[in-house]
Scaffold this motif. Structure first.
Motif, PDB file in Angstrom:
ATOM      1  N   ASN A  50     145.205  13.884 -90.210  1.00  0.00           N
ATOM      2  CA  ASN A  50     146.481  13.500 -89.606  1.00  0.00           C
ATOM      3  C   ASN A  50     147.425  12.905 -90.638  1.00  0.00           C
ATOM      4  O   ASN A  50     148.625  13.207 -90.668  1.00  0.00           O
ATOM      5  N   ASP A  51     146.891  12.031 -91.492  1.00  0.00           N
ATOM      6  CA  ASP A  51     147.726  11.419 -92.527  1.00  0.00           C
ATOM      7  C   ASP A  51     148.251  12.479 -93.497  1.00  0.00           C
ATOM      8  O   ASP A  51     149.405  12.409 -93.942  1.00  0.00           O
ATOM      9  N   SER A  55     150.942  14.431 -91.691  1.00  0.00           N
ATOM     10  CA  SER A  55     152.098  13.537 -91.519  1.00  0.00           C
ATOM     11  C   SER A  55     152.876  13.399 -92.821  1.00  0.00           C
ATOM     12  O   SER A  55     154.117  13.321 -92.812  1.00  0.00           O
ATOM     13  N   SER A  56     152.167  13.372 -93.943  1.00  0.00           N
ATOM     14  CA  SER A  56     152.866  13.253 -95.222  1.00  0.00           C
ATOM     15  C   SER A  56     153.720  14.484 -95.495  1.00  0.00           C
ATOM     16  O   SER A  56     154.814  14.386 -96.058  1.00  0.00           O
ATOM     17  N   GLU A  87     155.035  16.402 -93.074  1.00  0.00           N
ATOM     18  CA  GLU A  87     156.146  16.325 -92.120  1.00  0.00           C
ATOM     19  C   GLU A  87     157.149  15.263 -92.530  1.00  0.00           C
ATOM     20  O   GLU A  87     158.363  15.518 -92.527  1.00  0.00           O
ATOM     21  N   ASP A  88     156.685  14.087 -92.884  1.00  0.00           N
ATOM     22  CA  ASP A  88     157.584  12.971 -93.187  1.00  0.00           C
ATOM     23  C   ASP A  88     158.427  13.224 -94.430  1.00  0.00           C
ATOM     24  O   ASP A  88     159.528  12.682 -94.560  1.00  0.00           O
ATOM     25  N   ASN A  89     157.903  14.043 -95.338  1.00  0.00           N
ATOM     26  CA  ASN A  89     158.651  14.373 -96.553  1.00  0.00           C
ATOM     27  C   ASN A  89     159.391  15.698 -96.443  1.00  0.00           C
ATOM     28  O   ASN A  89     159.857  16.235 -97.455  1.00  0.00           O
ATOM     29  N   ASP A  90     159.473  16.221 -95.212  1.00  0.00           N
ATOM     30  CA  ASP A  90     160.216  17.440 -94.921  1.00  0.00           C
ATOM     31  C   ASP A  90     159.737  18.610 -95.781  1.00  0.00           C
ATOM     32  O   ASP A  90     160.528  19.395 -96.292  1.00  0.00           O
ATOM     33  N   ARG A  91     158.404  18.722 -95.914  1.00  0.00           N
ATOM     34  CA  ARG A  91     157.833  19.793 -96.709  1.00  0.00           C
ATOM     35  C   ARG A  91     157.339  20.962 -95.878  1.00  0.00           C
ATOM     36  O   ARG A  91     156.796  21.920 -96.434  1.00  0.00           O
ATOM     37  N   TYR A  96     153.489  20.092 -86.062  1.00  0.00           N
ATOM     38  CA  TYR A  96     154.416  19.193 -86.740  1.00  0.00           C
ATOM     39  C   TYR A  96     155.737  19.911 -86.991  1.00  0.00           C
ATOM     40  O   TYR A  96     155.780  21.115 -87.212  1.00  0.00           O
ATOM     41  N   LYS A 120     160.571  20.775 -80.506  1.00  0.00           N
ATOM     42  CA  LYS A 120     159.381  20.430 -81.269  1.00  0.00           C
ATOM     43  C   LYS A 120     158.304  21.507 -81.105  1.00  0.00           C
ATOM     44  O   LYS A 120     158.122  22.061 -80.020  1.00  0.00           O
ATOM     45  N   LYS A 179     160.864  13.001-105.214  1.00  0.00           N
ATOM     46  CA  LYS A 179     162.193  13.243-104.679  1.00  0.00           C
ATOM     47  C   LYS A 179     162.936  14.212-105.599  1.00  0.00           C
ATOM     48  O   LYS A 179     162.838  14.108-106.826  1.00  0.00           O
TER      49      LYS A 179
END
Length: 456
Positions: A43-44, A47-48, A50-54, A73, A83, A368
């Motif tokens: 999950n982590d 999530s990483s 998704e959260d970084n828009d990758r 995701y 979604k 970034k």
């Protein structure tokens, strides 16, 4: 099928040979379970991304015939903020070849074809058709030219095309004498779909239903058509600078057999579980499909995840990227279906499997992008050629975005994370510029290719 991206299909997939059999000894699912700690880490990991828009997509993990993990995701449709969920349908590109090969093996079991049946029986106008067998088509040994590499392919791939039109495209030459080489080619599976229709007097779509969707009880699997977000079907997207842009859709008449199937992550795993359990083909057929020769089985390939060998297929069409592999030594199947990806799907597969096996795995640290001005890109612009890679590359810019065009066929907008280095992560391609020497290095598929700038 990759838009069908020649950058991938012309490069060899590093594959190891093995001979797996359909029996209980292959399945060690009872020895491996997905514990709470591993679930959290997967999950982590997602999530990483998704959260970084990758990327955006869905993941499913089966142990034996049971789903033990699922996660979606990002968005199925960005404009409406729809979604993605576990029922979202994605086009799966070349993973469709496993479906087509399954249909062909069933027709062989029904004595309507053999692996030795010649292409000339159906399409004698294709060069060397009297030497091209069904098995050569399945194993990419036919020498038939790939219509997706046509210079004008991108001008017509989104429009419906007739069988006569596409067959005529295949009469224009040959890449090599049949059986003498192996070269991945989407035309092989287009022809297999046509042959399946010819010998059965049924449409390819109906054959998928008859031999796969109905016996496997798949309600959201079949030939993809024009995307309908109201049916929870995902649009696909390409990276554009720091955001995403909606990609065009390959028409299903163009991708039939080679890349036209659409499904969910869950149902793709159900199909693979039924296939490898010999529930939809015979044991003999499955063993033939899994026999890897020069990198390819019959609709299957292998994937080396840091020493762990899985059997399955990758796929890419438009902005969709898919990977599904069964690891018989652990009884686990992992499917990853994405509709936007700026993180290499192969790396997702390796990461998820490593976590599942409790192997060391560090979550990725995403850099970034550098904030570049339009004039910063001028030193990279120009036409590049390579002595070891057959396609020329033109580098241009669109405002403050670098644009890489390969042979006038494919256009990418790689992202700069460090000076002179641009990455298109969904392909795992890295472009490193050495402007003072008028050179560029392309790293892809575990290989590096040197390009020289011929003019600015």
């Amino acid at each position: 099928m990759i838009k069908i991206k020649p950058l991938i299909v012309i490069l060899s997939i590093f594959i190891l040979c093995t001979n797996l059999s359909c029996n209980d000894d292959d399945d060690h699912s009872g020895n491996y379970q997905l514990n709470v700690s591993s679930t959290k880490k997967i999950n982590d990991f997602i999530s990483s991304i998704e959260d970084n828009d990758r990327g955006m997509g869905s993941v499913s993990i089966f142990i034996g015939d049971q789903q033990v993990y699922s996660r979606s995701y990002g968005y199925a449709d960005i404009d409406t903020k729809l979604k993605a969920n576990n029922n979202t349908i994605y086009k799966i590109g070349s993973v469709s070849k496993t479906f087509t090969a399954t249909v062909i093996m069933r027709l062989i079991e029904e004595k309507k074809l053999t692996l030795d049946t010649k292409l000339s029986k159906f399409y004698p106008q294709i060069p060397n058709s009297n030497q091209i067998t069904i098995e050569y088509l399945l194993r990419h040994k036919s020498g038939v030219i790939d219509f997706t590499s046509d210079p004008d392919y991108l001008t017509w791939y989104t429009q419906p095309q007739t069988k006569d039109y596409l067959i005529n495209r295949l009469t224009l030459g040959s890449d090599f004498p049949p059986g003498t080489q192996t070269l991945y080619c989407n035309s092989n599976y287009l022809l297999l779909a046509y042959i399946a229709e010819d010998v059965s007097n049924q449409s390819y779509s109906n054959l998928i239903k008859k031999y796969i969707s109905i016996p496997c009880k798949l309600s959201r699997t079949g030939e993809g058509d024009v995307i309908n977000i109201h049916n929870n079907e995902a649009n696909s997207y390409l990276r554009a600078g720091n955001g995403w842009k909606l990609d065009k859709e390959t028409d299903k008449t163009v991708s039939i057999g080679a890349g036209s199937i659409a499904t969910t992550a869950y149902e793709l795993n159900v199909f693979y579980n039924n296939l490898f359990s010999c529930k939809i083909v015979s044991k003999n057929s499955l063993n033939l499909m899994k026999e890897i020769i020069n990198g390819y089985g019959l609709g299957l390939t292998q994937f080396n995840a840091d020493g762990e060998i899985g059997i399955g297929h990758r796929g890419a069409i438009d902005g969709f990227y898919t990977a599904v592999f069964y690891y018989p030594q652990y009884g686990v199947t992992i499917s990853i279906l994405t509709n936007a990806s700026n993180y290499f799907v192969d790396d997702m597969m390796k990461g998820i499997l490593s976590i599942y096996l409790n192997k060391p795995f560090d979550l990725p640290v995403f850099k970034k992008p550098l904030d570049l001005k339009s004039e910063d890109l001028d030193k990279y612009l120009g036409n590049y050629t390579s002595q070891t890679f057959p396609y020329p590359i033109t580098v241009s810019k669109r405002n403050n975005i670098l644009v890489v065009n390969i042979a006038g066929l494919l256009e990418y907008e790689p992202i700069c994370y460090e000076p002179n280095v641009f990455v298109y992560e969904s392909l795992g391609a890295v472009f490193t510029f050495i402007p003072q020497e008028n050179k560029m290095r392309l790293f892809y598929g575990q290989q590096e290719y040197i390009y020289n700038r011929v003019n600015k």
